[in-house]
Design a protein around this motif. Structure first.
Motif, PDB file in Angstrom:
ATOM      1  N   GLU A  42       0.882  -1.300  -0.183  1.00 14.83           N
ATOM      2  CA  GLU A  42       0.217  -0.144  -0.106  1.00 14.83           C
ATOM      3  C   GLU A  42       1.007   1.215   0.068  1.00 14.83           C
ATOM      4  OE1 GLU A  42      -3.693   1.617   2.480  1.00 14.83           O
ATOM      5  OE2 GLU A  42      -3.299  -0.336   2.559  1.00 14.83           O
ATOM      6  N   ASN A  43       0.827   2.049  -1.106  1.00  8.34           N
ATOM      7  CA  ASN A  43       1.440   3.287  -0.999  1.00  8.34           C
ATOM      8  C   ASN A  43       2.904   3.123  -1.206  1.00  8.34           C
ATOM      9  OD1 ASN A  43      -0.813   4.844  -1.007  1.00  8.34           O
ATOM     10  ND2 ASN A  43      -0.516   5.176   1.113  1.00  8.34           N
ATOM     11  N   ILE A  44       3.261   1.804  -1.975  1.00  2.15           N
ATOM     12  CA  ILE A  44       4.728   1.430  -2.283  1.00  2.15           C
ATOM     13  C   ILE A  44       4.617   0.838  -3.927  1.00  2.15           C
ATOM     14  CG2 ILE A  44       6.552  -0.311  -1.733  1.00  2.15           C
ATOM     15  CD1 ILE A  44       6.261   2.076   0.085  1.00  2.15           C
ATOM     16  N   GLU A  45       5.651   1.045  -4.467  1.00  2.00           N
ATOM     17  CA  GLU A  45       5.895   0.524  -5.639  1.00  2.00           C
ATOM     18  C   GLU A  45       6.233  -0.869  -5.765  1.00  2.00           C
ATOM     19  OE1 GLU A  45       5.029   2.037  -8.730  1.00  2.00           O
ATOM     20  OE2 GLU A  45       4.396   3.728  -7.696  1.00  2.00           O
ATOM     21  N   LEU A  99       7.931 -11.958   4.234  1.00  2.00           N
ATOM     22  CA  LEU A  99       7.590 -10.453   4.158  1.00  2.00           C
ATOM     23  C   LEU A  99       6.102 -10.726   4.025  1.00  2.00           C
ATOM     24  CD1 LEU A  99       8.108  -7.234   4.314  1.00  2.00           C
ATOM     25  CD2 LEU A  99       8.435  -7.725   1.894  1.00  2.00           C
ATOM     26  N   GLU A 100       5.279 -10.201   4.539  1.00  2.00           N
ATOM     27  CA  GLU A 100       3.590 -10.096   4.524  1.00  2.00           C
ATOM     28  C   GLU A 100       3.070  -8.682   3.909  1.00  2.00           C
ATOM     29  OE1 GLU A 100       1.608 -13.516   6.993  1.00  2.00           O
ATOM     30  OE2 GLU A 100       2.074 -11.806   8.399  1.00  2.00           O
ATOM     31  N   GLU A 101       3.713  -7.588   4.446  1.00  2.00           N
ATOM     32  CA  GLU A 101       2.972  -6.350   4.252  1.00  2.00           C
ATOM     33  C   GLU A 101       3.962  -5.359   4.009  1.00  2.00           C
ATOM     34  OE1 GLU A 101      -1.449  -6.203   5.954  1.00  2.00           O
ATOM     35  OE2 GLU A 101       0.220  -5.751   7.593  1.00  2.00           O
ATOM     36  N   LEU A 102       4.062  -4.424   3.225  1.00  2.00           N
ATOM     37  CA  LEU A 102       4.549  -3.102   3.193  1.00  2.00           C
ATOM     38  C   LEU A 102       3.827  -1.980   3.093  1.00  2.00           C
ATOM     39  CD1 LEU A 102       7.898  -3.787   1.114  1.00  2.00           C
ATOM     40  CD2 LEU A 102       7.903  -3.205   3.513  1.00  2.00           C
ATOM     41  N   TYR A 103       3.628  -1.243   4.183  1.00  2.00           N
ATOM     42  CA  TYR A 103       2.594  -0.238   4.151  1.00  2.00           C
ATOM     43  C   TYR A 103       3.372   1.254   4.007  1.00  2.00           C
ATOM     44  CZ  TYR A 103      -1.525   2.765   5.477  1.00  2.00           C
ATOM     45  OH  TYR A 103      -2.316   3.920   5.464  1.00  2.00           O
ATOM     46  N   GLY A 104       3.250   1.798   2.854  1.00  2.00           N
ATOM     47  CA  GLY A 104       3.974   3.010   2.976  1.00  2.00           C
ATOM     48  C   GLY A 104       3.552   4.453   3.587  1.00  2.00           C
TER      49      GLY A 104
END
Length: 181
Positions: free
Chosen positions: A54-57, A98-103
């Motif tokens: 989310e909000n990450i390329e 890695l499950e999530e990257l939230y920017g």
């Protein structure tokens, strides 16, 4: 209602709306016989097949995954200096997914503050010995402030800054998973 009260209400609403990272719920499962005594060799593998972004390329994920893997190995080795890191024939295996990257939002972090626009990293860690899972858990690291000294403002820069923090959390989880319950 005064203008100041309206402005304060608007800022509080913005902080609540933009400050909440939708992370997965925490989870920790520990085998009653959890014990890593006698461990001499350990493999550490990091997997980033399809994290929620989310909000990450999406193009940021491979580099971040490599950074997370390297940082996790350093943190685990630092916490357990007698362990040898190896890829095969090991006494224990550490699997990190890695499950999530939230920017978050760089603008909300700058203009609103108070936790608005925070970033979040969520990983799922499994500690295995003899192919049996001894402990597993979901760990999350969040940041609400950019590093003003280094000028890390963007979502990607802030997440990269947090890779060592989540890695230390992973090393702490391996050392004492019960403290994460």
């Amino acid at each position: 209602m005064t203008t100041a009260t309206s402005l304060a209400g608007c800022l509080l609403s913005c902080a609540l709306i933009t400050g909440c990272a939708s992370t997965l719920p925490p989870q920790t499962i520990v085998n009653s016989g959890y014990n890593l005594e006698g461990i001499k060799t350990v493999s550490v593998s990091t997997h980033c097949p399809n994290p929620k972004l989310e909000n990450i390329e999406a193009s940021f994920v491979p580099d971040f995954c490599q950074m997370l893997g390297s940082s996790a190995k350093l943190a685990i080795k630092s916490r357990n200096p007698t362990w040898q890191l190896n890829d095969t024939n090991t006494d224990a295996q550490i699997d990190i997914q890695l499950e999530e990257l939230y920017g978050g939002s760089a603008q909300a972090r700058f203009w609103v503050g108070f936790g608005a626009g925070k970033t979040a990293i969520t990983v799922y860690v499994k500690v295995k010995k003899d192919n049996a899972v001894l402990a597993e858990g979901r760990l999350t690291e969040t940041s609400t402030m950019p590093n003003l000294n280094t000028g890390n403002w963007s979502n990607e820069e802030l997440l990269a800054q947090d890779a060592p923090l989540i890695s230390r959390k992973i090393a702490d989880f391996i050392a004492d998973p019960d403290s994460f319950k």
